[in-house]
Motif scaffolding. Structure first.
Motif, short mmCIF file in Angstrom:
data_model
loop_
_atom_site.label_atom_id
_atom_site.label_comp_id
_atom_site.label_asym_id
_atom_site.label_seq_id
_atom_site.Cartn_x
_atom_site.Cartn_y
_atom_site.Cartn_z
N LEU A 201 -1.21 7.37 7.09
CA LEU A 201 0.18 7.79 6.90
C LEU A 201 0.38 8.41 5.51
CD1 LEU A 201 2.00 4.74 8.52
CD2 LEU A 201 1.75 7.03 9.48
N VAL A 202 -0.28 7.85 4.52
CA VAL A 202 -0.20 8.43 3.17
C VAL A 202 -0.76 9.84 3.18
CG1 VAL A 202 -1.09 8.26 0.81
CG2 VAL A 202 -0.27 6.21 1.99
N GLU A 203 -1.88 10.03 3.84
CA GLU A 203 -2.50 11.36 3.90
C GLU A 203 -1.58 12.35 4.60
OE1 GLU A 203 -6.81 13.28 5.14
OE2 GLU A 203 -6.05 11.55 6.27
N ARG A 204 -0.92 11.91 5.68
CA ARG A 204 -0.07 12.82 6.43
C ARG A 204 1.17 13.21 5.64
NH1 ARG A 204 1.93 11.94 12.64
NH2 ARG A 204 -0.34 11.88 12.90
N PHE A 205 1.80 12.24 4.97
CA PHE A 205 3.08 12.54 4.33
C PHE A 205 2.97 12.89 2.84
CE2 PHE A 205 4.42 9.92 8.00
CZ PHE A 205 5.37 10.79 8.54
N LEU A 206 1.94 12.39 2.17
CA LEU A 206 1.83 12.63 0.72
C LEU A 206 0.60 13.44 0.34
CD1 LEU A 206 2.85 9.08 -0.58
CD2 LEU A 206 4.31 11.10 -0.26
N GLY A 207 -0.28 13.70 1.31
CA GLY A 207 -1.43 14.55 1.04
C GLY A 207 -2.71 13.79 0.78
N PRO A 208 -3.87 14.47 0.95
CA PRO A 208 -5.17 13.80 0.80
C PRO A 208 -5.47 13.33 -0.62
CG PRO A 208 -5.42 16.19 1.11
CD PRO A 208 -4.00 15.86 1.38
N ASN A 209 -4.96 14.03 -1.64
CA ASN A 209 -5.24 13.60 -3.00
C ASN A 209 -4.61 12.24 -3.31
OD1 ASN A 209 -6.75 15.86 -3.59
ND2 ASN A 209 -4.99 17.02 -4.38
N VAL A 210 -3.37 12.05 -2.89
CA VAL A 210 -2.69 10.77 -3.10
C VAL A 210 -3.38 9.68 -2.28
CG1 VAL A 210 -0.53 9.50 -2.79
CG2 VAL A 210 -0.48 11.85 -3.65
N MET A 211 -3.81 10.03 -1.06
CA MET A 211 -4.50 9.05 -0.22
C MET A 211 -5.79 8.58 -0.89
SD MET A 211 -7.31 8.68 1.96
CE MET A 211 -7.71 10.27 2.67
N LEU B 207 0.83 -1.21 0.00
CA LEU B 207 0.00 0.00 0.00
C LEU B 207 0.87 1.26 0.00
CD1 LEU B 207 -3.17 0.65 2.15
CD2 LEU B 207 -1.37 2.38 2.03
N LEU B 208 1.86 1.29 0.86
CA LEU B 208 2.71 2.48 0.98
C LEU B 208 3.53 2.72 -0.28
CD1 LEU B 208 3.87 1.93 4.67
CD2 LEU B 208 2.35 3.75 3.86
N LEU B 209 4.09 1.65 -0.85
CA LEU B 209 4.89 1.81 -2.06
C LEU B 209 4.01 2.18 -3.25
CD1 LEU B 209 7.44 -1.12 -1.65
CD2 LEU B 209 7.84 1.33 -1.30
N MET B 210 2.79 1.65 -3.29
CA MET B 210 1.87 2.03 -4.36
C MET B 210 1.51 3.51 -4.25
SD MET B 210 -1.88 0.50 -5.30
CE MET B 210 -1.17 -1.05 -5.88
N ALA B 211 1.25 3.98 -3.03
CA ALA B 211 0.95 5.40 -2.82
C ALA B 211 2.13 6.27 -3.24
CB ALA B 211 0.60 5.65 -1.36
N HIS C 19 2.53 11.81 -10.34
CA HIS C 19 1.82 13.09 -10.41
C HIS C 19 2.74 14.28 -10.13
CE1 HIS C 19 -2.35 11.78 -11.02
NE2 HIS C 19 -1.97 10.69 -10.37
N ALA C 20 3.78 14.07 -9.32
CA ALA C 20 4.66 15.18 -8.98
C ALA C 20 5.94 15.20 -9.81
CB ALA C 20 5.01 15.13 -7.49
N GLY C 21 6.12 14.20 -10.68
CA GLY C 21 7.31 14.15 -11.51
C GLY C 21 8.58 13.96 -10.70
N LEU C 22 8.51 13.09 -9.70
CA LEU C 22 9.67 12.87 -8.83
C LEU C 22 10.65 11.89 -9.48
CD1 LEU C 22 7.80 12.49 -5.42
CD2 LEU C 22 8.93 14.53 -6.31
N GLU C 23 11.89 11.97 -9.04
CA GLU C 23 12.95 11.13 -9.59
C GLU C 23 12.84 9.71 -9.06
OE1 GLU C 23 17.79 11.04 -9.38
OE2 GLU C 23 16.82 12.98 -9.64
#
Length: 326
Positions: free
Chosen positions: A178-188, A28-32, A39-43
């Motif tokens: 945890l996804v909501e806290r660290f990556l935001g509600p949209n990603v969650m 779940l965490l790695l998928m998030a 979406h953020a264009g991260l490396e």
């Protein structure tokens, strides 16, 4: 491509830890993280999941799995997963408990799922706090940790630096929090949609059935409890209950609340609502007929009591839990 230091979330592999939860929350965490990367264009994936395991009862846990071993970072969160069977004995996780205390002292968040809360409680960091645990484990948890308040109505309690979740499958709720806290509600929300799971906000009391305390050692009160079970908490009076226990009414009330953790009226309400749950889930009677069947002459009063105890109205409960025909 944008770069950012990944958030390391560790999972503790203590003896008999449930592997389904360990692997499930990892996925779940790695998928998030993958959704956030796209979406953020991260490396690289902004979430790094590591597994930690002690080689003996006297040695601290070390990394045995790392999703991003080439990237530097420090533990932000440690999750203690559930355990199959009875809660683990304290001596078997002594070194892990000391390690968890160190992670917390360094600013890390500690989280637990179901029986994993027993391990977390051994750190002493939950004392004077309110946590949640599976309703079937609540009595043994309270006996073992009297300085910790247990709220079995909640599926997840987020106390900022300590997060506890209740059921074996509540790792989904914890992971999304945890996804909501660290990556935001949209990603969650996107993660929940992809995995077809409910977003946080459910309550444990939707699912838990009444499990009365019976191991309190008061034989007079236990006799009353068995009788109440046979009459399903209907049409009883204080005078009846006190007479059955062979006690004065005031003495009965005091001893009943001490033994069961609730008043006799609350206890009877729990019994009747438990019976109503089964009728709503498995039967076809109207809500009004169910109310009458479990001892309420006023359907409005029944709805209020049911909603207060369960967290859903009778109609909402039936809609959510009644099996649908194939």
């Amino acid at each position: 491509m944008t770069t950012m230091q990944p958030i390391e979330i560790g999972v503790v592999l203590y003896p008999s830890a449930q592997q389904a939860a360990v692997l499930g929350v990892t996925d779940l965490l790695l998928m998030a993280g993958g959704i956030a990367t796209e979406h953020a264009g991260l490396e690289h994936n902004p979430v790094r999941v590591t597994h930690w395991q002690a080689s003996s009862e006297k040695t601290p846990p070390v990394r045995v799995f790392d999703s991003s071993p080439d990237l530097p970072c420090e533990l932000a969160v440690v999750i203690v997963p559930p355990k199959l069977g009875d809660p683990i004995a304290p001596h078997r996780v002594a070194s892990t408990v000391t390690w968890l205390q160190g992670v917390h002292a360094n600013g890390g968040i500690l989280a637990s799922v179901c029986a994993g809360t027993f391990v977390l409680a051994e750190t002493g960091l939950l004392n004077q706090r309110t946590v949640t645990a599976h309703w079937a484990l609540a009595e043994s948890f309270e006996a073992r940790f009297p300085d910790i308040c247990v709220d079995t109505d909640q599926l997840l309690i987020d106390d900022v630096d300590i997060i506890t979740s209740s059921g074996l499958m509540s790792w989904t709720d914890l992971g999304l929090r945890l996804v909501e806290r660290f990556l935001g509600p949209n990603v969650m929300l996107q993660t929940a949609q992809v995995l077809l799971i409910d977003v946080p906000g459910r309550e444990q009391r939707y699912y838990s059935m009444f499990a009365p305390r019976l191991a309190h050692g008061d034989s007079a009160i236990l006799k009353v409890q068995h009788w109440l079970q046979t009459v399903e908490g209907k049409d009883v009076s204080l005078a009846q209950l006190a007479s059955l226990a062979n006690l004065e009414e005031r003495t009965f009330l005091r001893r009943f609340q001490k033994a069961t953790g609730m008043t006799s009226s609350e206890y009877c309400q729990q019994l009747r609502v438990s019976k109503a749950r089964s009728a709503l889930q498995l039967g076809h009677l109207s809500v009004e007929r169910v109310a009458w069947a479990v001892g309420y002459s006023d359907p409005s009063a029944f709805r209020k009591v049911f909603t207060r105890i369960v967290g859903l109205s009778p109609s909402e409960y039936r809609s959510r839990f009644k099996p649908q025909p194939a």
